[in-house]
Design a protein around this motif. Structure first.
Motif, PDB file in Angstrom:
ATOM      1  N   ASP A  63       0.796  -1.229   0.000  1.00 53.82           N
ATOM      2  CA  ASP A  63       0.000   0.000   0.000  1.00 53.82           C
ATOM      3  C   ASP A  63       0.826   1.276   0.000  1.00 53.82           C
ATOM      4  O   ASP A  63       0.269   2.371   0.073  1.00 53.82           O
ATOM      5  CB  ASP A  63      -0.968  -0.001   1.189  1.00 53.82           C
ATOM      6  N   THR A  64       2.142   1.180  -0.085  1.00 52.55           N
ATOM      7  CA  THR A  64       2.963   2.392  -0.020  1.00 52.55           C
ATOM      8  C   THR A  64       3.673   2.727  -1.319  1.00 52.55           C
ATOM      9  O   THR A  64       4.262   3.804  -1.427  1.00 52.55           O
ATOM     10  CB  THR A  64       4.041   2.251   1.083  1.00 52.55           C
ATOM     11  N   VAL A  65       3.603   1.841  -2.324  1.00 51.35           N
ATOM     12  CA  VAL A  65       4.388   2.066  -3.529  1.00 51.35           C
ATOM     13  C   VAL A  65       3.790   1.281  -4.696  1.00 51.35           C
ATOM     14  O   VAL A  65       3.170   0.244  -4.495  1.00 51.35           O
ATOM     15  CB  VAL A  65       5.863   1.651  -3.283  1.00 51.35           C
ATOM     16  N   THR A  66       3.970   1.809  -5.917  1.00 52.06           N
ATOM     17  CA  THR A  66       3.535   1.071  -7.100  1.00 52.06           C
ATOM     18  C   THR A  66       4.637   0.090  -7.503  1.00 52.06           C
ATOM     19  O   THR A  66       5.806   0.291  -7.165  1.00 52.06           O
ATOM     20  CB  THR A  66       3.270   2.016  -8.286  1.00 52.06           C
ATOM     21  N   VAL A  97      15.197 -11.001   6.925  1.00 55.11           N
ATOM     22  CA  VAL A  97      14.129 -10.175   6.357  1.00 55.11           C
ATOM     23  C   VAL A  97      14.343  -8.740   6.825  1.00 55.11           C
ATOM     24  O   VAL A  97      14.497  -8.488   8.025  1.00 55.11           O
ATOM     25  CB  VAL A  97      12.731 -10.670   6.792  1.00 55.11           C
ATOM     26  N   ILE A  98      14.365  -7.810   5.887  1.00 52.55           N
ATOM     27  CA  ILE A  98      14.515  -6.382   6.202  1.00 52.55           C
ATOM     28  C   ILE A  98      13.270  -5.674   5.681  1.00 52.55           C
ATOM     29  O   ILE A  98      13.019  -5.625   4.473  1.00 52.55           O
ATOM     30  CB  ILE A  98      15.785  -5.797   5.558  1.00 52.55           C
ATOM     31  N   ARG A  99      12.479  -5.130   6.603  1.00 49.79           N
ATOM     32  CA  ARG A  99      11.260  -4.418   6.217  1.00 49.79           C
ATOM     33  C   ARG A  99      11.620  -2.976   5.865  1.00 49.79           C
ATOM     34  O   ARG A  99      12.172  -2.247   6.685  1.00 49.79           O
ATOM     35  CB  ARG A  99      10.238  -4.456   7.350  1.00 49.79           C
ATOM     36  N   LEU A 100      11.296  -2.597   4.621  1.00 53.88           N
ATOM     37  CA  LEU A 100      11.613  -1.251   4.140  1.00 53.88           C
ATOM     38  C   LEU A 100      10.421  -0.328   4.316  1.00 53.88           C
ATOM     39  O   LEU A 100       9.272  -0.766   4.352  1.00 53.88           O
ATOM     40  CB  LEU A 100      12.015  -1.308   2.662  1.00 53.88           C
ATOM     41  N   HIS A 101      10.711   0.949   4.390  1.00 52.11           N
ATOM     42  CA  HIS A 101       9.690   2.001   4.473  1.00 52.11           C
ATOM     43  C   HIS A 101       9.861   2.883   3.241  1.00 52.11           C
ATOM     44  O   HIS A 101      10.598   3.871   3.282  1.00 52.11           O
ATOM     45  CB  HIS A 101       9.839   2.789   5.775  1.00 52.11           C
TER      46      HIS A 101
END
Length: 203
Positions: A63-66, A97-101
């Motif tokens: 939901d944050t990027v195309t 696992v690295i969760r990106l923002h």
């Protein structure tokens, strides 16, 4: 994965990243997979040599990027040092696992070849009487793509020059009509592969 939008986004990311199986996505970093996760996509990237390197999963929320921004986000992350809180680090299948923002990351611009691939993918569907059929392409100079098209119902091949930085969806959608406008057409004495050339580099 039950949300249809998540499923469509996941499929779009998978299709988009396929060509990175043939070339590094960043210096020393190779795509190893695209995995589904709840509300996110996980991109498996192998950094370093096959034997001694490590594979990381970069998790990007849907939901944050195309999908089209994901390669640029990955190039930015892989080219520099990203600070992550411990809550953004996890483990799955023996990989970190690295969760990106993404809202905090400025995507690295798409290289010329990537821009060309985006345009060519959009034009590569078989044509019909209204839409020309792309039958070839050439990158004749810096940031310019020449596509060769022919309508199924007409003789003659038309070359169309497109400036990659100016190739929005609107131009691609307008291409059939623009090919018909005589003010854009000119002879091509230096290209034996088409009968007319349409210059859309300033469109």
């Amino acid at each position: 994965m039950t949300d249809p939008e998540d499923r469509e986004q996941q499929a779009a990311v998978s299709r988009l990243l396929l060509h990175y199986l043939n070339a590094p996505i960043a210096d020393g970093c190779h795509l190893r997979g695209v995995l589904p996760a709840p509300g996110a996509v996980r991109i498996a990237i192998h950094a370093g040599d096959d034997e001694e390197g490590a594979t990381f999963l970069y998790e990007i929320p849907h939901d944050t990027v195309t999908p089209y921004h994901i390669p640029g986000i990955l190039r930015t992350v892989l080219a520099g040092t990203q600070l992550c809180s411990s809550s953004d680090i996890g483990e799955a299948m023996g990989m970190t696992v690295i969760r990106l923002h993404p809202e905090e990351i400025t995507p690295d611009p798409e290289p010329e070849q990537g821009q060309a691939l985006t345009v060519l993918r959009a034009l590569s569907d078989p044509g019909d009487d209204e839409h020309p059929f792309m039958i070839g392409f050439l990158m004749p100079g810096h940031a310019v793509l020449r596509v060769y098209v022919q309508r199924p119902d007409r003789p003659g091949i038309i070359g169309a020059d497109i400036r990659l930085a100016n190739a929005p969806t609107a131009l691609i959608a307008s291409l059939p009509a623009l090919l018909e406008e005589e003010q854009h057409q000119r002879p091509v004495p230096d290209d034996p592969h088409c009968d007319l050339l349409v210059d859309l580099t300033d469109w």
